[in-house]
Design a protein around this motif. Sequence first.
Motif, mmCIF file in Angstrom:
data_model
loop_
_atom_site.group_PDB
_atom_site.id
_atom_site.type_symbol
_atom_site.label_atom_id
_atom_site.label_comp_id
_atom_site.label_asym_id
_atom_site.label_seq_id
_atom_site.Cartn_x
_atom_site.Cartn_y
_atom_site.Cartn_z
ATOM 1 N N LYS A 1 0.828 -1.212 0.000
ATOM 2 C CA LYS A 1 0.000 0.000 0.000
ATOM 3 C C LYS A 1 0.863 1.264 0.000
ATOM 4 O O LYS A 1 0.504 2.269 -0.617
ATOM 5 N N GLU A 2 1.999 1.213 0.691
ATOM 6 C CA GLU A 2 2.919 2.357 0.676
ATOM 7 C C GLU A 2 3.440 2.580 -0.744
ATOM 8 O O GLU A 2 3.491 3.715 -1.226
ATOM 9 N N ALA A 3 3.812 1.506 -1.431
ATOM 10 C CA ALA A 3 4.288 1.622 -2.813
ATOM 11 C C ALA A 3 3.174 2.136 -3.722
ATOM 12 O O ALA A 3 3.412 2.981 -4.599
ATOM 13 N N GLN A 4 1.971 1.648 -3.493
ATOM 14 C CA GLN A 4 0.829 2.079 -4.302
ATOM 15 C C GLN A 4 0.577 3.575 -4.113
ATOM 16 O O GLN A 4 0.390 4.308 -5.080
ATOM 17 N N SER A 5 0.600 4.041 -2.873
ATOM 18 C CA SER A 5 0.331 5.461 -2.622
ATOM 19 C C SER A 5 1.456 6.356 -3.140
ATOM 20 O O SER A 5 1.217 7.505 -3.486
ATOM 21 N N ASN A 6 2.677 5.818 -3.211
ATOM 22 C CA ASN A 6 3.810 6.595 -3.733
ATOM 23 C C ASN A 6 4.054 6.356 -5.224
ATOM 24 O O ASN A 6 5.031 6.862 -5.780
ATOM 25 N N LYS A 7 3.180 5.550 -5.850
ATOM 26 C CA LYS A 7 3.270 5.262 -7.283
ATOM 27 C C LYS A 7 4.675 4.805 -7.674
ATOM 28 O O LYS A 7 5.302 5.344 -8.590
ATOM 29 N N CYS A 8 5.156 3.774 -6.947
ATOM 30 C CA CYS A 8 6.498 3.266 -7.205
ATOM 31 C C CYS A 8 6.493 1.740 -7.160
ATOM 32 O O CYS A 8 5.452 1.121 -6.955
ATOM 33 N N GLN A 9 7.650 1.165 -7.353
ATOM 34 C CA GLN A 9 7.786 -0.283 -7.334
ATOM 35 C C GLN A 9 8.063 -0.787 -5.924
ATOM 36 O O GLN A 9 8.368 -0.005 -5.016
ATOM 37 N N VAL A 10 7.938 -2.105 -5.747
ATOM 38 C CA VAL A 10 8.400 -2.757 -4.531
ATOM 39 C C VAL A 10 9.701 -3.471 -4.862
ATOM 40 O O VAL A 10 9.939 -3.842 -6.019
ATOM 41 N N ILE A 11 10.533 -3.638 -3.844
ATOM 42 C CA ILE A 11 11.840 -4.255 -4.050
ATOM 43 C C ILE A 11 11.976 -5.443 -3.117
ATOM 44 O O ILE A 11 11.732 -5.318 -1.906
ATOM 45 N N LEU A 12 12.367 -6.576 -3.685
ATOM 46 C CA LEU A 12 12.762 -7.732 -2.888
ATOM 47 C C LEU A 12 14.251 -7.579 -2.646
ATOM 48 O O LEU A 12 15.035 -7.512 -3.591
ATOM 49 N N VAL A 13 14.627 -7.487 -1.365
ATOM 50 C CA VAL A 13 16.013 -7.210 -0.990
ATOM 51 C C VAL A 13 16.581 -8.386 -0.210
ATOM 52 O O VAL A 13 15.917 -8.935 0.669
ATOM 53 N N LYS A 14 17.826 -8.739 -0.538
ATOM 54 C CA LYS A 14 18.568 -9.703 0.270
ATOM 55 C C LYS A 14 19.866 -9.016 0.659
ATOM 56 O O LYS A 14 20.713 -8.737 -0.163
ATOM 57 N N TYR B 1 13.725 -9.263 2.585
ATOM 58 C CA TYR B 1 12.514 -8.495 2.847
ATOM 59 C C TYR B 1 12.034 -7.769 1.604
ATOM 60 O O TYR B 1 12.784 -7.580 0.649
ATOM 61 N N PHE B 2 10.769 -7.378 1.641
ATOM 62 C CA PHE B 2 10.191 -6.487 0.645
ATOM 63 C C PHE B 2 10.115 -5.096 1.260
ATOM 64 O O PHE B 2 9.842 -4.934 2.456
ATOM 65 N N MET B 3 10.319 -4.090 0.413
ATOM 66 C CA MET B 3 10.164 -2.691 0.810
ATOM 67 C C MET B 3 9.648 -1.901 -0.378
ATOM 68 O O MET B 3 9.783 -2.328 -1.524
ATOM 69 N N SER B 4 9.057 -0.764 -0.097
ATOM 70 C CA SER B 4 8.618 0.154 -1.136
ATOM 71 C C SER B 4 9.837 0.917 -1.654
ATOM 72 O O SER B 4 10.731 1.269 -0.887
ATOM 73 N N GLN B 5 9.882 1.151 -2.967
ATOM 74 C CA GLN B 5 10.991 1.909 -3.546
ATOM 75 C C GLN B 5 11.071 3.306 -2.928
ATOM 76 O O GLN B 5 12.154 3.815 -2.673
ATOM 77 N N ILE B 6 9.916 3.905 -2.693
ATOM 78 C CA ILE B 6 9.829 5.213 -2.036
ATOM 79 C C ILE B 6 8.988 5.006 -0.788
ATOM 80 O O ILE B 6 7.884 4.461 -0.871
ATOM 81 N N GLY B 7 9.519 5.413 0.372
ATOM 82 C CA GLY B 7 8.757 5.217 1.592
ATOM 83 C C GLY B 7 9.283 6.033 2.749
ATOM 84 O O GLY B 7 10.384 6.586 2.686
ATOM 85 N N GLU B 8 8.490 6.081 3.781
ATOM 86 C CA GLU B 8 8.852 6.820 4.988
ATOM 87 C C GLU B 8 10.077 6.175 5.633
ATOM 88 O O GLU B 8 10.189 4.950 5.709
ATOM 89 N N LYS B 9 10.974 7.027 6.122
ATOM 90 C CA LYS B 9 12.208 6.525 6.731
ATOM 91 C C LYS B 9 12.283 6.917 8.197
ATOM 92 O O LYS B 9 11.683 7.897 8.628
ATOM 93 N N ASP B 10 13.040 6.122 8.960
ATOM 94 C CA ASP B 10 13.235 6.431 10.374
ATOM 95 C C ASP B 10 14.427 7.379 10.542
ATOM 96 O O ASP B 10 15.015 7.836 9.548
#
Length: 120
Positions: free
Chosen positions: A14-27, A32-41
């Motif tokens: 949903k974060e990726a959808q709202s930011n109109k970006c891709q999701v990334i499978l990361v090793k 893990y999966f993460m949104s290409q664009i997303g809120e950061k800590d």
Amino acid sequence: MLRFRGATLLPVLKEAQSNKCQVILVKDEGVYFMSQIGEKDHTGRHKLLCYADGCNPETESFGDWWELSRQECGGDDFGEFFDLSVNIFQHLLKGGNDLFVIVTDSEIRLHIEASVPHSH
């Protein structure tokens, strides 16, 4: 085969959808999966991550998550980008399903299964 729980994957999608970006499978440190664009800590890391079962360095011992990550995805770190318009992600955005990922030398295969409620 790696399992990503629908309940923790859905917010990432949903974060990726709202930011109109891709999701990334990361090793890297886990899988893990993460949104290409997303809120950061405060450290600059994405807040919303969906770790594969057994591959979360915050909940598993180093030896356990590292070995499972290596067995399932190989020794090299990577990031693989996926477009949310792919049918499987559109289905997952409706909620309630877990995502299963199989990584081979030549491809990454994705499939879904309905989440099974936990019995007490």
